[in-house]
Scaffold this motif. Structure first.
Motif, mmCIF file in Angstrom:
data_model
loop_
_atom_site.group_PDB
_atom_site.id
_atom_site.type_symbol
_atom_site.label_atom_id
_atom_site.label_comp_id
_atom_site.label_asym_id
_atom_site.label_seq_id
_atom_site.Cartn_x
_atom_site.Cartn_y
_atom_site.Cartn_z
ATOM 1 N N MET A 122 0.826 -1.210 0.000
ATOM 2 C CA MET A 122 0.000 0.000 0.000
ATOM 3 C C MET A 122 0.857 1.256 0.000
ATOM 4 S SD MET A 122 -3.316 -0.982 2.339
ATOM 5 C CE MET A 122 -2.446 -1.904 3.605
ATOM 6 N N ARG A 123 2.002 1.223 0.670
ATOM 7 C CA ARG A 123 2.898 2.381 0.664
ATOM 8 C C ARG A 123 3.370 2.702 -0.748
ATOM 9 N NH1 ARG A 123 8.221 3.903 0.970
ATOM 10 N NH2 ARG A 123 8.992 1.782 0.654
ATOM 11 N N ARG A 124 3.519 1.669 -1.569
ATOM 12 C CA ARG A 124 3.934 1.858 -2.962
ATOM 13 C C ARG A 124 2.761 2.140 -3.893
ATOM 14 N NH1 ARG A 124 9.038 0.270 -4.616
ATOM 15 N NH2 ARG A 124 10.441 0.106 -2.831
ATOM 16 N N GLY A 125 1.540 2.220 -3.343
ATOM 17 C CA GLY A 125 0.401 2.628 -4.152
ATOM 18 C C GLY A 125 -0.544 1.526 -4.568
ATOM 19 N N GLY A 126 -0.330 0.289 -4.124
ATOM 20 C CA GLY A 126 -1.196 -0.817 -4.539
ATOM 21 C C GLY A 126 -2.272 -1.130 -3.521
ATOM 22 N N GLY A 127 -3.484 -1.408 -3.981
ATOM 23 C CA GLY A 127 -4.524 -1.941 -3.120
ATOM 24 C C GLY A 127 -4.314 -3.437 -2.927
ATOM 25 N N VAL A 128 -4.932 -4.011 -1.898
ATOM 26 C CA VAL A 128 -4.660 -5.405 -1.552
ATOM 27 C C VAL A 128 -5.952 -6.142 -1.223
ATOM 28 C CG1 VAL A 128 -3.336 -6.970 -0.072
ATOM 29 C CG2 VAL A 128 -2.454 -4.673 -0.540
ATOM 30 N N GLY A 129 -6.072 -7.353 -1.745
ATOM 31 C CA GLY A 129 -7.138 -8.272 -1.359
ATOM 32 C C GLY A 129 -6.564 -9.443 -0.596
ATOM 33 N N TYR A 130 -7.337 -9.993 0.354
ATOM 34 C CA TYR A 130 -6.865 -11.101 1.181
ATOM 35 C C TYR A 130 -7.989 -12.116 1.366
ATOM 36 C CZ TYR A 130 -4.603 -6.835 3.140
ATOM 37 O OH TYR A 130 -4.023 -5.613 3.327
ATOM 38 N N ASP A 131 -7.591 -13.382 1.465
ATOM 39 C CA ASP A 131 -8.489 -14.420 1.979
ATOM 40 C C ASP A 131 -8.050 -14.715 3.407
ATOM 41 O OD1 ASP A 131 -10.155 -16.612 2.398
ATOM 42 O OD2 ASP A 131 -8.685 -18.002 1.538
ATOM 43 N N PHE A 132 -8.925 -14.461 4.364
ATOM 44 C CA PHE A 132 -8.608 -14.680 5.776
ATOM 45 C C PHE A 132 -9.060 -16.053 6.273
ATOM 46 C CE2 PHE A 132 -8.652 -10.010 5.501
ATOM 47 C CZ PHE A 132 -7.457 -9.709 6.144
ATOM 48 N N SER A 133 -9.416 -16.938 5.362
ATOM 49 C CA SER A 133 -10.035 -18.202 5.770
ATOM 50 C C SER A 133 -9.075 -19.167 6.441
ATOM 51 C CB SER A 133 -10.676 -18.884 4.558
ATOM 52 O OG SER A 133 -11.652 -18.060 3.961
ATOM 53 N N ARG A 134 -7.769 -18.973 6.280
ATOM 54 C CA ARG A 134 -6.818 -19.879 6.926
ATOM 55 C C ARG A 134 -6.680 -19.586 8.414
ATOM 56 N NH1 ARG A 134 -3.929 -23.036 3.411
ATOM 57 N NH2 ARG A 134 -2.394 -23.513 5.024
ATOM 58 N N ILE A 135 -7.078 -18.393 8.851
ATOM 59 C CA ILE A 135 -6.970 -18.061 10.271
ATOM 60 C C ILE A 135 -8.000 -18.875 11.054
ATOM 61 C CG2 ILE A 135 -7.159 -16.221 11.979
ATOM 62 C CD1 ILE A 135 -6.231 -14.260 9.878
ATOM 63 N N ARG A 136 -7.547 -19.533 12.113
ATOM 64 C CA ARG A 136 -8.435 -20.422 12.868
ATOM 65 C C ARG A 136 -9.537 -19.629 13.561
ATOM 66 N NH1 ARG A 136 -4.469 -23.638 16.275
ATOM 67 N NH2 ARG A 136 -3.261 -23.275 14.375
ATOM 68 N N PRO A 137 -10.676 -20.248 13.793
ATOM 69 C CA PRO A 137 -11.828 -19.533 14.337
ATOM 70 C C PRO A 137 -11.644 -19.129 15.798
ATOM 71 C CG PRO A 137 -12.317 -21.857 14.139
ATOM 72 C CD PRO A 137 -10.995 -21.649 13.458
ATOM 73 N N HIS A 138 -12.462 -18.192 16.186
ATOM 74 C CA HIS A 138 -12.471 -17.725 17.573
ATOM 75 C C HIS A 138 -12.670 -18.894 18.537
ATOM 76 C CE1 HIS A 138 -13.303 -15.314 21.095
ATOM 77 N NE2 HIS A 138 -14.452 -15.941 21.241
ATOM 78 N N GLY A 139 -11.800 -18.966 19.567
ATOM 79 C CA GLY A 139 -11.934 -19.991 20.579
ATOM 80 C C GLY A 139 -11.205 -21.281 20.287
#
Length: 611
Positions: A122-139
């Protein structure tokens, strides 16, 4: 390759609207530049540097002509090409996010490593998309600790804060897309993440599978799964490990979750929908990558570290005899310009600065570009065709087909001249029911013989700012005109806003040619004067000819009933689309645009509601 001007030689060029001038000066001009032609010359010279020495002046002249004829490169290229800015020419990226905090997660960077990579992008001017599905669920249990996991949404707040803090090169506000799979155990928290005004630097989309969509249709339950083992504090009798190694955290009626998605989209225009199976089945490179996310506006489904190198062609420049019974689209001139635009975007990949080495490697291995168009709504008006009618969709279909054919033909020529993209495998590329497997037989034979320079070539992006600055506010991308005359609020550098009265390009040209009092014909139909389904049908008409994706927002009026809204995403899936978003003005989203009194229009609906 110059096309005839659409303006009559007896009429002067349209004077610039004040907002077009101000946006141009604020976002795109550099030192000692004063007008669009100055920018065109800088960009043309910069892109020609990728050509062979001794040929660069010739190509710079051709590229300048292409820009003058209606090729509109994306904003990063316009603002930074040929400058000393430490900025990338690539508008957007997809960055991977793993499940660990700082280490690697099966090749995915840890959460805070991903955060640092995104901040640099983003500092270089690019927008970013992410898939957060690998992060384990709450608890969920965190091995080797006595703690349980926070879940994706709290970490998204950290990314949101970072985006708000980082100032990008070229004074561009950060843009992010957050995606979570529909079967992630925290999916309801994700859907509700914006209920209280949080995550303002994110667009949100749910990654929807065919299995989930079919379960909605059949009124069945779905399993909520993740590969992390549930911790003792949340373990229930329903939880177990499946044969594929995923842990089942629970089950839920698919229709109940679907209703939650649609109610949220109705209330504050998010989340959008991404149809993951359709994206991956259609992907030319499904033999070597899996896609789980898109860039922030959704027109480019991308693998980890993938980028979108974008540009659009102003379709209004190719309408001959606009508004007359003899109006026609210059397909030959359009195709010539499309071919040259492919070469220009391919050159961008070789001259740009890359925020991360992994991004450079990914781009040069596959050489994705995204050529599209802007001004479709206005071009149809100029051809006397309604956007929401079969004839309008048929014209758009022919334009998209011409774009596909021209782009793939030139990419084959570039492969013969420069070599195919390194990950090219003819047998795999042309098989498996992908987009490229459905190309015309003559084109496939050419690809087998010569290769193809770019794995993907086509993408229809939102073009609001560049269409405003460089094309007199033509209708944005694939969209119809939002309104013919409206107030637009522009964000100022000091954080305030300024209101401008803006007119649509087609209306301005019509008034110039036909007179200030001439009644508007039935082709002058704006976004809020047509059904929501008409918007979806236009994407369905064009999508078979676009190999990457289409950014389309279905604008619906604030007083649209929920019953008339709730089936939009289902209709999009049934029509084979890759994704869709909606926009319904309300107290939480506000409105950047506000329609003003509509010029008299014979044969059209009532005045546009305020938005």
């Amino acid at each position: 390759m110059t096309s005839d001007s659409i303006n009559s030689p007896r009429l002067p060029a349209l004077p610039a609207q004040s907002i077009s001038h101000d946006v141009l000066m604020e976002k795109y001009v550099q030192r000692d530049e004063h007008c669009i032609d100055d920018i065109h010359q800088r960009v043309a010279r910069a892109l020609a540097q990728a050509e062979r020495p001794g040929h660069r002046e010739i190509w710079a002249s051709r590229f300048l002509q292409a820009l003058q004829d209606g090729f509109v490169p994306a904003g990063r290229i316009q603002s930074a090409a040929g400058t000393t800015l430490a900025a990338t020419l690539i508008n957007c990226f997809v960055q991977p996010v793993g499940d660990s905090i700082t280490g690697n997660d099966e090749g995915y960077p840890g959460i805070y490593v991903a955060l640092a990579e995104a901040a640099e992008t983003m500092r270089r001017g690019g927008g970013v998309g992410y898939d957060f599905s690998r992060i384990r669920p709450h608890g969920a249990w965190v091995a080797g600790t006595r703690s349980s996991a926070s879940g994706p949404v709290p970490f998204m707040r950290v990314f949101d804060c970072s985006c708000r803090t980082v100032e990008s090169a070229g004074a561009r506000r950060g843009a992010q897309m957050g995606v979570l799979r529909c079967d992630h155990p925290d999916i309801e928290d994700f859907i509700a993440a914006k209920d209280h005004g949080e995550l303002t630097n994110f667009n949100l989309s749910v990654g929807l599978t065919d299995a989930f969509m079919q379960a909605v249709c059949d009124d069945r339950h779905i399993e909520l799964v993740h590969r992390a083992e549930p911790g003792p504090r949340i373990r229930t009798d329903a939880q177990h490990q499946r044969g594929d190694g995923l842990w089942v955290y629970g089950v839920q009626p698919a229709r109940a979750l679907w209703e939650r998605i649609m109610q949220s989209a109705y209330a504050h225009s998010e989340p959008g929908a991404l149809f993951l199976d359709r994206i991956n089945t259609d992907n030319n490179l499904s033999y070597c990558e899996t896609i789980a996310a898109t860039n922030p506006c959704g027109e480019q489904p991308l693998p980890p570290y993938g980028c979108c190198c974008l540009g659009s062609i102003d379709l209004t420049r190719f309408v001959k005899n606009p508004f007359e019974p003899s109006a026609r689209f210059d397909e030959e001139g359009f195709s010539r310009l499309a071919g040259l635009a492919v070469r220009m975007l391919d050159n961008v990949l070789d001259i740009t600065a890359w925020p991360l080495e992994r991004q450079r490697q990914e781009a040069l291995d596959k050489r994705r570009i995204g050529l599209g168009f802007t001004g479709l709504g206005d071009a149809l008006v100029m051809l006397n065709l309604r956007y929401d009618a079969h004839e309008g969709r048929d014209a758009a279909r022919r334009i998209a087909q011409a774009l596909r054919d021209a782009a793939y033909a030139v990419s084959c020529e570039l492969a013969r001249e420069r070599g195919a993209f390194p990950r090219f495998d003819a047998d795999l590329y042309l098989s498996r029911n992908t987009f490229s497997s459905r190309l015309p037989e003559a084109q496939k034979a050419r690809i087998r013989a010569d290769g193809v320079r770019n794995s993907h070539l086509l993408s229809i992006a939102p073009t609001g700012t560049i269409s405003l600055a460089f094309s007199d506010n033509v209708s944005n991308g694939i969209e119809p005109a939002y309104a013919w005359r409206f107030a637009r609020r522009k964000r100022l550098p000091d954080g305030g806003t300024e209101e401008y009265i803006v007119e649509d390009h087609a209306l301005r040209l019509y008034r110039q040619r036909m007179g200030a009092e001439a009644p508007l014909g039935p082709a002058f139909v704006s976004a809020l004067e047509m059904s929501a389904l008409a918007h979806v049908k236009m994407v369905a008409a064009v999508a078979p000819y676009i190999d990457a994706g289409i950014s389309k927002t279905v604008n619906v009026p604030a007083d649209c009933a929920y019953e008339d809204f709730k089936d939009l995403y289902m209709q999009a899936w049934q029509l084979g689309l890759k994704g869709l978003t909606t926009y319904r003005p309300n107290a939480s989203t506000g409105a950047v645009l506000e329609a003003r009194s509509r010029p008299s229009c014979s044969g059209c609906a009532a005045p546009v509601p305020s938005a």
